[in-house]
Design a protein around this motif. Structure first.
Motif, PDB file in Angstrom:
ATOM      1  N   GLU A  45     -35.229  46.263  65.675  1.00 16.50           N
ATOM      2  CA  GLU A  45     -36.571  46.830  65.733  1.00 16.50           C
ATOM      3  C   GLU A  45     -36.841  47.642  64.475  1.00 16.50           C
ATOM      4  O   GLU A  45     -36.827  48.871  64.474  1.00 16.50           O
TER       5      GLU A  45
ATOM      6  N   ASN B 259     -41.493  45.686  62.687  1.00 19.61           N
ATOM      7  CA  ASN B 259     -41.542  45.165  64.056  1.00 19.61           C
ATOM      8  C   ASN B 259     -42.079  46.198  65.042  1.00 19.61           C
ATOM      9  O   ASN B 259     -42.129  45.946  66.249  1.00 19.61           O
TER      10      ASN B 259
ATOM     11  N   ALA C  74     -44.595  45.393  67.841  1.00 16.73           N
ATOM     12  CA  ALA C  74     -44.342  44.215  68.668  1.00 16.73           C
ATOM     13  C   ALA C  74     -44.647  44.541  70.126  1.00 16.73           C
ATOM     14  O   ALA C  74     -44.399  45.658  70.589  1.00 16.73           O
ATOM     15  N   THR C  75     -45.188  43.582  70.825  1.00 12.27           N
ATOM     16  CA  THR C  75     -45.455  43.763  72.243  1.00 12.27           C
ATOM     17  C   THR C  75     -44.370  43.040  73.035  1.00 12.27           C
ATOM     18  O   THR C  75     -43.416  43.636  73.509  1.00 12.27           O
TER      19      THR C  75
ATOM     20  N   HIS D 216     -42.671  38.701  73.480  1.00 12.49           N
ATOM     21  CA  HIS D 216     -42.737  37.331  72.971  1.00 12.49           C
ATOM     22  C   HIS D 216     -44.085  36.704  73.336  1.00 12.49           C
ATOM     23  O   HIS D 216     -44.529  36.833  74.476  1.00 12.49           O
TER      24      HIS D 216
ATOM     25  N   ASP E 192     -45.205  37.943  70.207  1.00  9.68           N
ATOM     26  CA  ASP E 192     -45.638  38.894  69.181  1.00  9.68           C
ATOM     27  C   ASP E 192     -44.458  39.751  68.752  1.00  9.68           C
ATOM     28  O   ASP E 192     -43.936  40.549  69.528  1.00  9.68           O
ATOM     29  N   TYR E 193     -44.042  39.609  67.483  1.00  5.67           N
ATOM     30  CA  TYR E 193     -42.889  40.353  66.963  1.00  5.67           C
ATOM     31  C   TYR E 193     -43.295  41.422  65.947  1.00  5.67           C
ATOM     32  O   TYR E 193     -42.513  41.790  65.084  1.00  5.67           O
ATOM     33  N   GLY E 194     -44.520  41.908  66.061  1.00  4.39           N
ATOM     34  CA  GLY E 194     -44.970  42.991  65.189  1.00  4.39           C
ATOM     35  C   GLY E 194     -45.655  42.462  63.952  1.00  4.39           C
ATOM     36  O   GLY E 194     -46.884  42.418  63.880  1.00  4.39           O
TER      37      GLY E 194
END
Length: 380
Positions: free
Chosen positions: A108, A112, A115-116, A118, A120-122
């Motif tokens: 992280e 990242n 990120a929320t 999967h 979305d990885y930031g």
């Protein structure tokens, strides 16, 4: 033929046979350097922290990207649009809310941070069809240069997962000096991250190629919140902290409660005294460190406890380490046997071995001090 030798001691008590070793790790005046440390190889590399600005993980299945927070690199998400708006970036009226690397997990990184879940990885979105991650965000990155800052707009364009290739771009805010860089992760599989300098437009060899467990560094602890000097653990390393115990004597770690928080050792084993203007080190805290090196088939477990911290004058961390899975009796000739009893011993120690010729016996006490060094021969 097995030979028995008996050694007599005066007022000497062995509480256990593990050897303890005192260590100094020096990060330099002002904590200027990062030090990568191995329990089996000691200090592997000392590297100036200010060498790099951003870093990309080399693991094919990861999308972690770090900012060098400890050197003062600041990262902000540009709120004015997506990567499609690259040409129109304008920071007028921006609310400068910084984002930081996690102090719990290397996965992280600062890029990242938003990120929320999967996919979305930031910094980007995972594509189910080709398994690539496509950048959708623009960041503003401030990098220290001497007493000033340079400011860049920055975007990670793509992580090609099948080929393990990163592509990113950066430029001055007005669009000048734009560069697009491609990094092939498979070319750097002997390190965890590829470090890069936006200031110098170059890759930086920051990490050692050898396995390391601890990084002595400076980082931003958002739980305080403050910049701290402390110790972070490498990926795959697990730590167990035990409070309120005798540092020299305590060995009863619990194999079921190790955790992989990278800042488990961190910085809170020391505090600063305003009365003396010196650092005070906790005298009742120990850490057990569990890991496997490249050629290990079983876990190694080491104990560590801190005995001193110099502060910014030399940036020296002083600690004691102890191999928990070693008997402290070293047999350097394969196929030979070595037995010591009683263990623990008081007053008398018997050693049985079947080595040929003269053998030098060395015995250390719990503090790692040499208490016996004697040649044992068949005629002795």
């Amino acid at each position: 033929m097995k030979l028995l030798f008996t050694f007599l001691f005066s007022a000497l008590i062995f509480t256990y046979a593990f050897s303890q070793t005192s260590v100094d790790v020096v990060t330099g005046p002002g904590y200027a350097n990062d030090v990568y440390y191995s329990f089996t190889g000691d200090t592997l590399k000392t590297a100036p922290r200010s060498n790099w600005d951003i870093a990309f993980i080399t693991s094919q299945m990861s999308v972690s990207a770090l900012a060098n927070n400890g050197a003062g690199v600041m990262v902000y998400t540009w709120p004015g649009g997506t990567i499609e708006d690259w040409e129109t970036v304008d920071t007028t009226g921006i609310v400068w809310t910084p984002i930081y690397n996690s102090i719990e997990d290397w996965e992280e990184g600062a890029f990242n941070a938003h990120a929320t879940e999967h996919p979305d990885y930031g910094w980007g979105i995972y594509n189910m069809a080709n398994h690539n991650i496509y950048g959708d965000s623009i960041f503003i990155v401030k990098c220290p240069v001497g007493n000033s800052m340079i400011v860049k707009k920055f975007a990670i364009v793509l992580k090609n997962a099948s080929q393990n290739v990163w592509t990113f771009k950066y430029a001055d805010l007005n669009g000048e000096n734009e560069k697009t860089v491609t990094l092939e992760g498979n070319n750097y599989n002997n390190v965890s991250y590829i470090h890069y300098s936006l200031v110098n437009d170059s890759i930086v060899e920051q990490e050692p190629a050898e396995d390391w467990q601890l990084l002595f560094t400076k980082y931003y602890d958002y739980n305080i919140p403050y910049y701290v000097t402390g110790v972070l653990a490498n990926s795959g390393v697990q730590i167990q902290q035990v409070n309120g115990v005798s540092q020299a004597d305590f060995v009863d770690y619990n194999s079921g409660v190790f955790n992989d928080t990278i800042s488990e050792i961190g910085s809170d084993w020391k505090s600063f005294s305003m009365a003396t203007f010196q650092y005070v080190v906790a005298e009742d805290v120990v850490y057990f460190v569990q890991f496997k090196e490249a050629n290990d088939t079983e876990n190694q477990i080491w104990k560590i406890y801190f005995t001193g911290f110099s502060g910014s004058s030399t940036g020296t961390y002083s600690f004691v380490k102890q191999d928990m899975l070693s008997t402290g009796i070293k047999d350097n000739v394969s196929g030979k046997s070595l037995i010591a009893y009683p263990n623990p011993a008081k007053g008398e120690l018997n050693i049985i071995h079947d080595f040929d010729g003269a053998v030098e016996i060395t015995v250390y006490n719990i503090s790692g001090q040499l208490v016996l060094k004697q040649e044992a021969t068949e005629d002795a």
